[in-house]
Design a protein around this motif. Structure first.
Motif, PDB file in Angstrom:
ATOM      1  N   LEU A   5      -5.037  -1.757  30.425  1.00 40.87           N
ATOM      2  CA  LEU A   5      -6.046  -2.557  29.727  1.00 40.87           C
ATOM      3  C   LEU A   5      -6.024  -4.010  30.212  1.00 40.87           C
ATOM      4  O   LEU A   5      -5.993  -4.930  29.401  1.00 40.87           O
ATOM      5  N   GLU A   6      -6.071  -4.225  31.534  1.00 40.50           N
ATOM      6  CA  GLU A   6      -5.943  -5.581  32.060  1.00 40.50           C
ATOM      7  C   GLU A   6      -6.999  -6.534  31.525  1.00 40.50           C
ATOM      8  O   GLU A   6      -6.685  -7.639  31.083  1.00 40.50           O
ATOM      9  N   LYS A   7      -8.277  -6.130  31.554  1.00 39.87           N
ATOM     10  CA  LYS A   7      -9.351  -7.031  31.113  1.00 39.87           C
ATOM     11  C   LYS A   7      -9.267  -7.302  29.616  1.00 39.87           C
ATOM     12  O   LYS A   7      -9.450  -8.443  29.179  1.00 39.87           O
ATOM     13  N   GLU A   8      -8.976  -6.278  28.843  1.00 38.13           N
ATOM     14  CA  GLU A   8      -8.862  -6.445  27.396  1.00 38.13           C
ATOM     15  C   GLU A   8      -7.669  -7.331  27.052  1.00 38.13           C
ATOM     16  O   GLU A   8      -7.755  -8.212  26.190  1.00 38.13           O
ATOM     17  N   THR A   9      -6.564  -7.132  27.762  1.00 35.20           N
ATOM     18  CA  THR A   9      -5.373  -7.951  27.543  1.00 35.20           C
ATOM     19  C   THR A   9      -5.663  -9.408  27.901  1.00 35.20           C
ATOM     20  O   THR A   9      -5.292 -10.326  27.171  1.00 35.20           O
ATOM     21  N   LEU A  11      -8.577 -10.857  27.818  1.00 34.25           N
ATOM     22  CA  LEU A  11      -9.487 -11.386  26.799  1.00 34.25           C
ATOM     23  C   LEU A  11      -8.719 -11.783  25.538  1.00 34.25           C
ATOM     24  O   LEU A  11      -8.934 -12.869  24.992  1.00 34.25           O
ATOM     25  N   VAL A  12      -7.799 -10.944  25.101  1.00 36.22           N
ATOM     26  CA  VAL A  12      -6.978 -11.267  23.926  1.00 36.22           C
ATOM     27  C   VAL A  12      -6.127 -12.501  24.210  1.00 36.22           C
ATOM     28  O   VAL A  12      -6.003 -13.394  23.362  1.00 36.22           O
ATOM     29  N   GLU A  13      -5.578 -12.589  25.407  1.00 36.28           N
ATOM     30  CA  GLU A  13      -4.789 -13.763  25.789  1.00 36.28           C
ATOM     31  C   GLU A  13      -5.645 -15.027  25.745  1.00 36.28           C
ATOM     32  O   GLU A  13      -5.203 -16.077  25.259  1.00 36.28           O
ATOM     33  N   ALA A  14      -6.884 -14.938  26.194  1.00 32.29           N
ATOM     34  CA  ALA A  14      -7.791 -16.087  26.168  1.00 32.29           C
ATOM     35  C   ALA A  14      -8.088 -16.513  24.731  1.00 32.29           C
ATOM     36  O   ALA A  14      -8.099 -17.714  24.425  1.00 32.29           O
ATOM     37  N   VAL A  15      -8.300 -15.559  23.838  1.00 32.32           N
ATOM     38  CA  VAL A  15      -8.543 -15.885  22.427  1.00 32.32           C
ATOM     39  C   VAL A  15      -7.328 -16.614  21.860  1.00 32.32           C
ATOM     40  O   VAL A  15      -7.456 -17.655  21.208  1.00 32.32           O
ATOM     41  N   LEU A  16      -6.140 -16.082  22.107  1.00 30.33           N
ATOM     42  CA  LEU A  16      -4.918 -16.712  21.598  1.00 30.33           C
ATOM     43  C   LEU A  16      -4.740 -18.110  22.180  1.00 30.33           C
ATOM     44  O   LEU A  16      -4.311 -19.031  21.478  1.00 30.33           O
ATOM     45  N   TYR A  17      -5.065 -18.285  23.432  1.00 36.38           N
ATOM     46  CA  TYR A  17      -4.939 -19.586  24.088  1.00 36.38           C
ATOM     47  C   TYR A  17      -5.870 -20.612  23.451  1.00 36.38           C
ATOM     48  O   TYR A  17      -5.503 -21.772  23.269  1.00 36.38           O
ATOM     49  N   LEU A  18      -7.062 -20.188  23.088  1.00 33.09           N
ATOM     50  CA  LEU A  18      -8.057 -21.103  22.529  1.00 33.09           C
ATOM     51  C   LEU A  18      -7.834 -21.422  21.054  1.00 33.09           C
ATOM     52  O   LEU A  18      -8.339 -22.431  20.565  1.00 33.09           O
ATOM     53  N   GLU A  19      -7.099 -20.592  20.361  1.00 29.97           N
ATOM     54  CA  GLU A  19      -6.839 -20.819  18.936  1.00 29.97           C
ATOM     55  C   GLU A  19      -5.725 -21.845  18.772  1.00 29.97           C
ATOM     56  O   GLU A  19      -4.706 -21.786  19.449  1.00 29.97           O
ATOM     57  N   SER A  20      -5.920 -22.779  17.848  1.00 34.15           N
ATOM     58  CA  SER A  20      -4.874 -23.775  17.597  1.00 34.15           C
ATOM     59  C   SER A  20      -3.982 -23.372  16.422  1.00 34.15           C
ATOM     60  O   SER A  20      -2.943 -23.981  16.206  1.00 34.15           O
ATOM     61  N   ASP A  21      -4.402 -22.345  15.683  1.00 34.36           N
ATOM     62  CA  ASP A  21      -3.624 -21.857  14.552  1.00 34.36           C
ATOM     63  C   ASP A  21      -3.359 -20.374  14.727  1.00 34.36           C
ATOM     64  O   ASP A  21      -4.084 -19.692  15.463  1.00 34.36           O
ATOM     65  N   PRO A  22      -2.349 -19.848  14.026  1.00 31.66           N
ATOM     66  CA  PRO A  22      -2.104 -18.401  14.100  1.00 31.66           C
ATOM     67  C   PRO A  22      -3.347 -17.626  13.666  1.00 31.66           C
ATOM     68  O   PRO A  22      -4.068 -18.046  12.771  1.00 31.66           O
ATOM     69  N   LEU A  34     -13.373  -6.554  20.461  1.00 30.33           N
ATOM     70  CA  LEU A  34     -12.577  -5.360  20.714  1.00 30.33           C
ATOM     71  C   LEU A  34     -12.173  -4.707  19.389  1.00 30.33           C
ATOM     72  O   LEU A  34     -12.142  -5.367  18.350  1.00 30.33           O
ATOM     73  N   SER A  35     -11.813  -3.440  19.432  1.00 31.47           N
ATOM     74  CA  SER A  35     -11.336  -2.762  18.222  1.00 31.47           C
ATOM     75  C   SER A  35      -9.922  -3.239  17.914  1.00 31.47           C
ATOM     76  O   SER A  35      -9.200  -3.729  18.800  1.00 31.47           O
ATOM     77  N   LYS A  36      -9.514  -3.069  16.662  1.00 28.97           N
ATOM     78  CA  LYS A  36      -8.161  -3.470  16.265  1.00 28.97           C
ATOM     79  C   LYS A  36      -7.100  -2.686  17.046  1.00 28.97           C
ATOM     80  O   LYS A  36      -6.050  -3.216  17.363  1.00 28.97           O
ATOM     81  N   GLU A  37      -7.395  -1.432  17.361  1.00 25.67           N
ATOM     82  CA  GLU A  37      -6.444  -0.594  18.111  1.00 25.67           C
ATOM     83  C   GLU A  37      -6.244  -1.153  19.521  1.00 25.67           C
ATOM     84  O   GLU A  37      -5.108  -1.226  20.015  1.00 25.67           O
ATOM     85  N   ILE A  38      -7.337  -1.549  20.170  1.00 25.98           N
ATOM     86  CA  ILE A  38      -7.250  -2.120  21.524  1.00 25.98           C
ATOM     87  C   ILE A  38      -6.544  -3.475  21.456  1.00 25.98           C
ATOM     88  O   ILE A  38      -5.713  -3.799  22.315  1.00 25.98           O
ATOM     89  N   VAL A  39      -6.837  -4.274  20.419  1.00 25.71           N
ATOM     90  CA  VAL A  39      -6.169  -5.569  20.259  1.00 25.71           C
ATOM     91  C   VAL A  39      -4.664  -5.356  20.129  1.00 25.71           C
ATOM     92  O   VAL A  39      -3.875  -6.070  20.762  1.00 25.71           O
ATOM     93  N   LYS A  40      -4.252  -4.362  19.338  1.00 23.36           N
ATOM     94  CA  LYS A  40      -2.818  -4.084  19.166  1.00 23.36           C
ATOM     95  C   LYS A  40      -2.180  -3.727  20.509  1.00 23.36           C
ATOM     96  O   LYS A  40      -1.107  -4.238  20.850  1.00 23.36           O
ATOM     97  N   LEU A  41      -2.825  -2.866  21.279  1.00 21.21           N
ATOM     98  CA  LEU A  41      -2.296  -2.491  22.598  1.00 21.21           C
ATOM     99  C   LEU A  41      -2.232  -3.708  23.528  1.00 21.21           C
ATOM    100  O   LEU A  41      -1.250  -3.897  24.257  1.00 21.21           O
ATOM    101  N   ALA A  42      -3.260  -4.551  23.485  1.00 25.71           N
ATOM    102  CA  ALA A  42      -3.285  -5.749  24.330  1.00 25.71           C
ATOM    103  C   ALA A  42      -2.160  -6.706  23.925  1.00 25.71           C
ATOM    104  O   ALA A  42      -1.499  -7.296  24.788  1.00 25.71           O
ATOM    105  N   LEU A  43      -1.939  -6.854  22.620  1.00 28.53           N
ATOM    106  CA  LEU A  43      -0.836  -7.708  22.155  1.00 28.53           C
ATOM    107  C   LEU A  43       0.511  -7.153  22.598  1.00 28.53           C
ATOM    108  O   LEU A  43       1.400  -7.916  22.992  1.00 28.53           O
ATOM    109  N   ASP A  44       0.662  -5.836  22.533  1.00 25.19           N
ATOM    110  CA  ASP A  44       1.899  -5.213  23.032  1.00 25.19           C
ATOM    111  C   ASP A  44       2.087  -5.526  24.514  1.00 25.19           C
ATOM    112  O   ASP A  44       3.187  -5.854  24.959  1.00 25.19           O
TER     113      ASP A  44
END
Length: 183
Positions: A5-9, A11-22, A34-44
């Protein structure tokens, strides 16, 4: 990487980078589409990547029920003086003592804090409220209905805690210091 899931991962990394809060997984899913399931896999995937790379200075941290990209703890100790929020600043020993009492005894009233500390807590409470490290957590159901205080998400973020349950455990001697007579 799990499930390729390179592209999804990314994308999730970009969202986390842009957020200043948890941000929680639901928030990441909403912002990324993305779906919550894909987000979980990307976070893993991100967690594995950051943990396994010796030349990586960042990690995923669970803070206040959300996820953030943060400097690895080993590097943060050297960097926090320069990159910590200006509003955090250094707080006095008295303010830190008051904050510890609130953190370990919350919800707690000003009078209860003063009984534990043995001195007035008005100024320390005002300072901690200004720094948004504590907040009014309701009123105690006793005559006079005094305000009770608790810690905030900013407190969790400052100390890199996911929840109050992650506070260091107290020794027996320390527990006695935090207890009020008659309890």
């Amino acid at each position: 990487m799990t499930e390729n899931l390179e592209k999804e991962t990314a994308l999730v990394e970009a969202v986390l980078y842009l957020e200043s809060d948890p941000i929680d997984q639901g928030g990441i899913a909403k912002k990324s589409g993305l779906s919550k399931e894909i987000v979980k896999l990307a976070l893993d995937n991100l967690g594995e990547r950051y943990a396994s790379a010796a030349d990586c200075g960042i990690e995923l941290s669970q803070i206040g029920g959300g996820i953030m990209i943060t400097a690895k703890r080993v590097y943060w100790e050297n960097l926090k003086e320069y990159y910590g929020k200006k509003s955090e600043g250094k707080i006095s020993r008295a303010a830190m003592e008051t904050l510890a009492i609130v953190a370990y005894s919350q919800p707690i009233t000003r009078a209860e804090i003063e009984k534990i500390r043995g001195v007035s807590a008005d100024n320390m409470i005002r300072l901690l409220l200004e720094k948004k490290l504590i907040h009014e957590a309701g009123k105690k159901d006793i005559p006079g209905r005094p305000v009770m205080y608790g810690t905030t998400k900013d407190f969790l973020k400052l100390f890199r805690l996911n929840s109050i349950a992650d506070l260091p455990k107290l020794s027996e001697g320390d527990i006695e210091k935090f207890e009020l007579e008659g309890e």
